[in-house]
Design a protein around this motif. Structure first.
Motif: not given
Length: 420
Positions: A139-154
């Motif tokens: 879950y921690s790895t997923s949160v970090i990866a998803l936040c980074l992906a969300l930042f990239i798309f934003t």
């Protein structure tokens, strides 16, 4: 006084008759536990039938389906060691039964039946250390990866389009799901030390809701591709309101149904004992997965037909988008496929199985971020371009460029919404 009754284990009703429950009351009851329980039951029933009651006012001798409770004076509370023949009960704790001032046993207001308080007998929930570590790491790895992906798309607005908006909502649902599951795993341990367990029940419902959102946003991915490819013929100009309703509103329905069932039938302070009720969520998710699979199969059929008729770059672009969604579909549904084959007679096999399930569930968000963002050709090209421009700007500012220009030439970035 808390009510503790967990489906087929502790019961609220007390009986003075001994003609009921000749078989084990819980499938987890071991043979030696059943033998001890049956012996205790027979002894109590014999006393009920042969022993003369006291002359003064009293609460009667009863068998409450788990233990025998003696004649008791009005206003007294009888205390006994928790019976070891009760599955998942701690014999180090104590159970109580209260005789009311009028000489009758305490009646629980929730069901109007006489009631024995076995609440303290419940063994606190025990999470396998290895399984717990996998869950938290995933879950921690997923949160970090998803936040980074969300930042990239934003951050890179040139990547913006309706399907990226759906991606971003999918990422947000996975982030909230991961965070709520992390909190739930923590509160379930804290709640094992207190009486109510309200915090872990709340986080449990929220975690289940966000899990549903994950799958409904995946359904939105499929619906969007189906609309663009099959209905609108590669046109992406349409309202996203429907997808917001599918992703955030519709999941509330099964979540509310689960809450109602848990409030009425759930057991355990954190509702950890109600495996049957959770199929409200599992059944909904399987239905969503099957619906998504049907949409994707129809999309593939249409794409193949179009490519054979008039091959075009636009159609090939959507082939990559469909491929990404198809890859994720089994990853997100695999644990529901292998749940029925869980080993039950081998502790090592059970541990391996639980670890695999924990990995598949907790790393789902990481897989989503990788397939929809990090492995995306347009995202990779945009990152390369940004790094190259940053490097040129850096060297121009430090005087290390030899062409005498003040900085890099500005390249117009015009990207289509092609998501591999």
């Amino acid at each position: 006084m808390a009510d503790y009754s967990y489906n087929g284990s502790f019961y609220d009703t007390s009986f003075t008759t001994c003609d009921m429950y000749p078989l084990p009351l819980n499938e987890k009851q071991a043979p030696d536990q059943f033998e001890a329980w049956l012996k205790r039951k027979n002894e109590c029933c014999e006393r009920i039938q042969t022993e003369a009651p006291p002359s003064e006012s009293h609460c009667e001798l009863v068998w409450d389906t788990w233990d025998c409770w003696n004649w008791t004076a009005p206003g007294d509370t009888l205390i006994q060691t928790c019976p070891w023949w009760v599955p998942d009960a701690s014999p180090m704790e104590q159970a109580t039964k209260t005789c009311m001032p009028d000489g009758t046993w305490y009646v629980h207001p929730g069901n109007n039946n006489t009631w024995t308080n076995y609440t303290a007998c419940e063994v606190p929930y025990k999470e396998s250390p290895i399984r717990f570590i996998i869950f938290e790491a995933g879950y921690s790895t997923s949160v970090i990866a998803l936040c980074l992906a969300l930042f990239i798309f934003t951050y890179f607005q040139s990547l913006g389009c309706p399907r990226v908006t759906i991606h971003k909502n999918l990422f947000i649902s996975f982030i909230l799901s991961a965070i709520s599951n992390i909190i739930w795993h923590v509160t379930i341990i804290v709640s094992s030390r207190n009486e109510s367990g309200t915090a872990c029940r709340f986080t449990y419902i929220m975690a289940q809701f966000f899990v549903l959102c994950n799958y409904f946003w995946m359904l939105s991915e499929g619906l969007y591709l189906h609309t663009v490819i099959v209905v609108a013929v590669f046109s992406e100009n349409h309202d996203l309101l429907l997808y917001y309703i599918v992703g955030w509103v519709i999941p509330m329905v099964p979540a509310v149904v689960l809450l109602i069932l848990q409030l009425t039938l759930g057991s355990g302070k954190c509702w950890t004992e109600s495996q049957g009720i959770e199929w409200v969520i599992g059944g909904t998710i399987i239905a969503v997965l099957l619906t998504n699979a049907g949409l994707l199969l129809n999309i593939v059929r249409v794409l193949v037909t179009k490519l054979r008729a008039t091959p075009s770059q636009g159609a090939r672009t959507y082939v990559r988008a469909v491929r990404a969604t198809i890859i994720l579909l089994p990853l997100m549904g695999l644990h529901y496929i292998i749940i029925p084959v869980r080993p039950s007679d081998n502790q090592v096999a059970e541990l391996v199985y639980d670890c695999i399930i924990a990995f598949l569930i907790s790393f789902q968000g990481f897989f989503v971020a990788c397939i929809f963002c990090f492995f995306n050709g347009e995202v990779i090209s945009q990152l390369h371009r940004s790094i190259r421009n940053f490097t040129l700007v850096h060297y121009s500012h430090t005087g290390q460029l030899q062409n005498g220009t003040d900085g890099p030439s500005q390249t117009q970035v015009s990207l289509r919404c092609r998501l591999a």
